[in-house]
Design a protein around this motif. Structure first.
Motif, mmCIF file in Angstrom:
data_model
loop_
_atom_site.group_PDB
_atom_site.id
_atom_site.type_symbol
_atom_site.label_atom_id
_atom_site.label_comp_id
_atom_site.label_asym_id
_atom_site.label_seq_id
_atom_site.Cartn_x
_atom_site.Cartn_y
_atom_site.Cartn_z
ATOM 1 N N GLU A 40 -83.904 -8.033 39.226
ATOM 2 C CA GLU A 40 -83.933 -8.437 40.634
ATOM 3 C C GLU A 40 -84.869 -7.566 41.462
ATOM 4 O O GLU A 40 -84.929 -7.697 42.680
ATOM 5 C CB GLU A 40 -82.513 -8.391 41.214
ATOM 6 C CG GLU A 40 -81.555 -9.388 40.580
ATOM 7 C CD GLU A 40 -81.874 -10.841 40.953
ATOM 8 O OE1 GLU A 40 -82.515 -11.057 41.999
ATOM 9 O OE2 GLU A 40 -81.489 -11.745 40.189
ATOM 10 N N ASN A 50 -76.086 -1.591 46.961
ATOM 11 C CA ASN A 50 -76.274 -1.426 48.400
ATOM 12 C C ASN A 50 -76.793 -2.731 49.028
ATOM 13 O O ASN A 50 -76.352 -3.123 50.107
ATOM 14 C CB ASN A 50 -77.255 -0.283 48.683
ATOM 15 C CG ASN A 50 -76.616 1.069 48.369
ATOM 16 O OD1 ASN A 50 -75.391 1.183 48.304
ATOM 17 N ND2 ASN A 50 -77.445 2.081 48.145
ATOM 18 N N ALA A 51 -77.717 -3.377 48.324
ATOM 19 C CA ALA A 51 -78.278 -4.632 48.838
ATOM 20 C C ALA A 51 -77.194 -5.694 48.933
ATOM 21 O O ALA A 51 -77.140 -6.462 49.898
ATOM 22 C CB ALA A 51 -79.412 -5.097 47.930
ATOM 23 N N ILE A 52 -76.319 -5.728 47.924
ATOM 24 C CA ILE A 52 -75.225 -6.708 47.948
ATOM 25 C C ILE A 52 -74.328 -6.468 49.157
ATOM 26 O O ILE A 52 -73.944 -7.404 49.859
ATOM 27 C CB ILE A 52 -74.409 -6.619 46.629
ATOM 28 C CG1 ILE A 52 -75.196 -7.249 45.485
ATOM 29 C CG2 ILE A 52 -73.050 -7.286 46.799
ATOM 30 C CD1 ILE A 52 -74.525 -7.116 44.131
ATOM 31 N N ARG A 53 -74.042 -5.197 49.414
ATOM 32 C CA ARG A 53 -73.153 -4.881 50.548
ATOM 33 C C ARG A 53 -73.787 -5.273 51.872
ATOM 34 O O ARG A 53 -73.110 -5.760 52.772
ATOM 35 C CB ARG A 53 -72.866 -3.383 50.581
ATOM 36 C CG ARG A 53 -71.996 -2.927 49.457
ATOM 37 C CD ARG A 53 -71.661 -1.490 49.646
ATOM 38 N NE ARG A 53 -70.249 -1.358 49.974
ATOM 39 C CZ ARG A 53 -69.635 -0.187 50.058
ATOM 40 N NH1 ARG A 53 -70.314 0.933 49.921
ATOM 41 N NH2 ARG A 53 -68.356 -0.128 50.316
ATOM 42 N N GLU A 54 -75.100 -5.035 51.982
ATOM 43 C CA GLU A 54 -75.766 -5.308 53.260
ATOM 44 C C GLU A 54 -75.973 -6.794 53.484
ATOM 45 O O GLU A 54 -75.720 -7.308 54.566
ATOM 46 C CB GLU A 54 -77.116 -4.574 53.323
ATOM 47 C CG GLU A 54 -76.966 -3.101 53.674
ATOM 48 C CD GLU A 54 -78.196 -2.295 53.268
ATOM 49 O OE1 GLU A 54 -79.304 -2.865 53.247
ATOM 50 O OE2 GLU A 54 -78.024 -1.094 52.956
ATOM 51 N N THR A 55 -76.414 -7.511 52.447
ATOM 52 C CA THR A 55 -76.805 -8.909 52.646
ATOM 53 C C THR A 55 -75.676 -9.887 52.356
ATOM 54 O O THR A 55 -75.697 -11.012 52.843
ATOM 55 C CB THR A 55 -77.989 -9.280 51.727
ATOM 56 O OG1 THR A 55 -77.545 -9.152 50.374
ATOM 57 C CG2 THR A 55 -79.160 -8.348 51.967
ATOM 58 N N ARG A 56 -74.678 -9.473 51.550
ATOM 59 C CA ARG A 56 -73.614 -10.380 51.086
ATOM 60 C C ARG A 56 -74.231 -11.643 50.481
ATOM 61 O O ARG A 56 -73.684 -12.736 50.640
ATOM 62 C CB ARG A 56 -72.633 -10.761 52.210
ATOM 63 C CG ARG A 56 -72.044 -9.582 52.966
ATOM 64 C CD ARG A 56 -71.260 -8.635 52.102
ATOM 65 N NE ARG A 56 -70.062 -9.218 51.490
ATOM 66 C CZ ARG A 56 -69.282 -8.572 50.642
ATOM 67 N NH1 ARG A 56 -69.556 -7.343 50.292
ATOM 68 N NH2 ARG A 56 -68.229 -9.167 50.124
ATOM 69 N N ASP A 57 -75.371 -11.486 49.829
ATOM 70 C CA ASP A 57 -76.073 -12.614 49.203
ATOM 71 C C ASP A 57 -75.203 -13.153 48.063
ATOM 72 O O ASP A 57 -74.953 -12.459 47.071
ATOM 73 C CB ASP A 57 -77.432 -12.123 48.677
ATOM 74 C CG ASP A 57 -78.210 -13.215 47.944
ATOM 75 O OD1 ASP A 57 -77.599 -14.215 47.526
ATOM 76 O OD2 ASP A 57 -79.427 -13.048 47.788
ATOM 77 N N ASP A 58 -74.777 -14.395 48.237
ATOM 78 C CA ASP A 58 -73.820 -14.968 47.289
ATOM 79 C C ASP A 58 -74.371 -15.025 45.865
ATOM 80 O O ASP A 58 -73.650 -14.789 44.901
ATOM 81 C CB ASP A 58 -73.409 -16.367 47.745
ATOM 82 C CG ASP A 58 -71.959 -16.646 47.379
ATOM 83 O OD1 ASP A 58 -71.107 -15.785 47.677
ATOM 84 O OD2 ASP A 58 -71.694 -17.694 46.768
#
Lengths: 273, 126
Positions: A40, A50-58
């Motif tokens: 990714e 960290n990116a998952i936490r910030e963006t909540r990208d499903d």
């Protein structure tokens, strides 16, 4: 990864999939999320998280959940369960002569389980007396379903649990890999299914293989899945779990001498005689 | 105790295989080629033989064909263990009397799996 991040990841995976990550196995986080992070475009698994936490990208969330829940498997894992399927369950269902025999390999990982069942069905086809068999396979992970559907395995994978004669009979060499025959590939219908979802639309099944999946679920999710599966079983159907897994608490009946095999109705051995 | 004869011209492979198979409860004998292996078998027939294919002096398949013609030569479970991975070659080894077949490189899981399939150890160990 910081302890609070690990805890957040554990909750995320459990909430989405029901799978509980053993805190003692947090070393898995790096080995499993590392390759995903690189694919990714992140430098490390911590950056990915960290990116998952910030963006909540499903999409990213699901990719992480899938990576954390993927499992090793082998062909004919716990051979006794497949012997039971070949020698007892299948002939009994073939003799029933009403409707198709419906089999579901739930949580099939990279496909070794449904293809093991397909090999048995192909080898026993003469004894099925024309009975229609429908073989379904599903996994939580898109990546797993995709790999399973390809039917392509490494030399290491085809040497785990698969007798050499079965390899020669059912696989073709393709470069350094081995591909399952198109005949067997066409026997399996694949779907991505989250076992925590409503399973009723799937219809009824005579045999459900669901091994070493719900054992890692939290107790409420485990029970919910098993209760749903019980609801999907035909009156003479059975559920095949892992060797150390039980389903007594949802009202299924253990088959004597076959650890992990549970029946909707007690005493099918007597009924088959 | 059951005996497993490990036949391979590589001392390293013999050592790796020995470690894995000893853990399965076998006593290990070693031979570096088919001729040495035959001498072993004529002295004391082992229960299992892990057999490389390409070896100097006498290769694995020639040994296997001779073994199967010996008195009691049909009793050992023979598992070929070789880099040969062509389906036609595998079929050739099975026709010569091999019970199972391992393609190198192998690991402990593969050896245990093949020993279980051959009935040399209980399935539960796999």
């Amino acid at each position: 990864m910081k302890p609070e991040d690990l805890e957040a990841l554990r909750l995320l995976v459990q909430g989405r999939s029901g799978v509980v990550i053993d805190p003692a196995k947090t070393y898995l986080v790096e080995t499993r999320l590392g390759p995903l992070a690189r694919r990714e475009g992140f430098a490390t698994h911590t950056e990915l998280f960290n990116a998952i936490r910030e963006t909540r990208d499903d999409r990213l969330i699901w990719a992480a959940v899938e990576a954390m829940t993927s499992n090793e498997t082998s062909f004919f894992r716990d051979k006794a369960a497949f012997d039971e399927f070949r020698g007892e369950i299948l002939p009994r269902l073939a003799a029933r002569k009403s409707g198709p025999i419906r089999i579901w390999s739930a949580a099939c990982a990279s496909g070794q389980e449904p293809y093991s069942l397909a090999m048995i069905l192909a080898e026993e086809s003469a004894k099925l007396e024309g009975a229609e068999v429908q073989l379904f396979a599903s996994d939580l992970s898109d990546a797993c379903v995709e790999k399973a559907r390809s039917g392509l395995y490494t030399q290491f994978e085809i040497q785990r649990g698969l007798p050499i004669r079965s390899l020669l009979n059912h696989f073709e060499k393709e470069g350094e890999m081995w591909r399952i025959s198109s005949r067997l590939m066409q026997m399996v219908r694949w779907r991505r299914i989250n076992l925590l979802a409503d399973l009723r639309p799937l219809g009824t099944f005579d045999v459900i293989f669901c091994r070493y999946a719900v054992a890692s679920f939290d107790p409420a999710s485990r029970k919910r899945v098993l209760e749903q599966m019980k609801g999907l079983l035909s009156p003479d159907g059975c559920l095949v779990l892992g060797l150390n897994e039980t389903a007594d608490d949802v009202g299924l009946f253990p088959l004597e001498g076959r650890p992990g095999v549970y029946c909707k109705t007690p005493g099918y051995k007597a009924a088959a005689a | 105790m059951k005996t497993c004869l490990v036949v391979d011209d590589s001392r390293v492979i013999r050592k790796v295989a020995r470690r894995i198979i000893e853990d399965l409860g076998f006593e290990i004998a070693e031979a570096a080629d088919g001729m040495e292996a035959m001498a072993w078998c004529r002295t004391a027939m082992p229960e299992a033989i892990l057999l490389d294919w390409n070896m100097p002096v006498m290769d694995g398949l020639e040994f296997l064909r001779q073994l199967r013609a010996e008195p009691d030569g049909k009793t050992p479970v023979v598992i070929i263990c070789t880099v040969e991975n062509d389906p036609a070659r595998i079929a050739e080894a099975l026709d010569a009397g091999a019970n199972e077949y391992i393609m190198k490189p192998f690991d402990g899981d593969i050896i245990i799996s093949k020993f279980a399939q051959s009935g040399l150890v209980p399935e539960m160990a796999a």
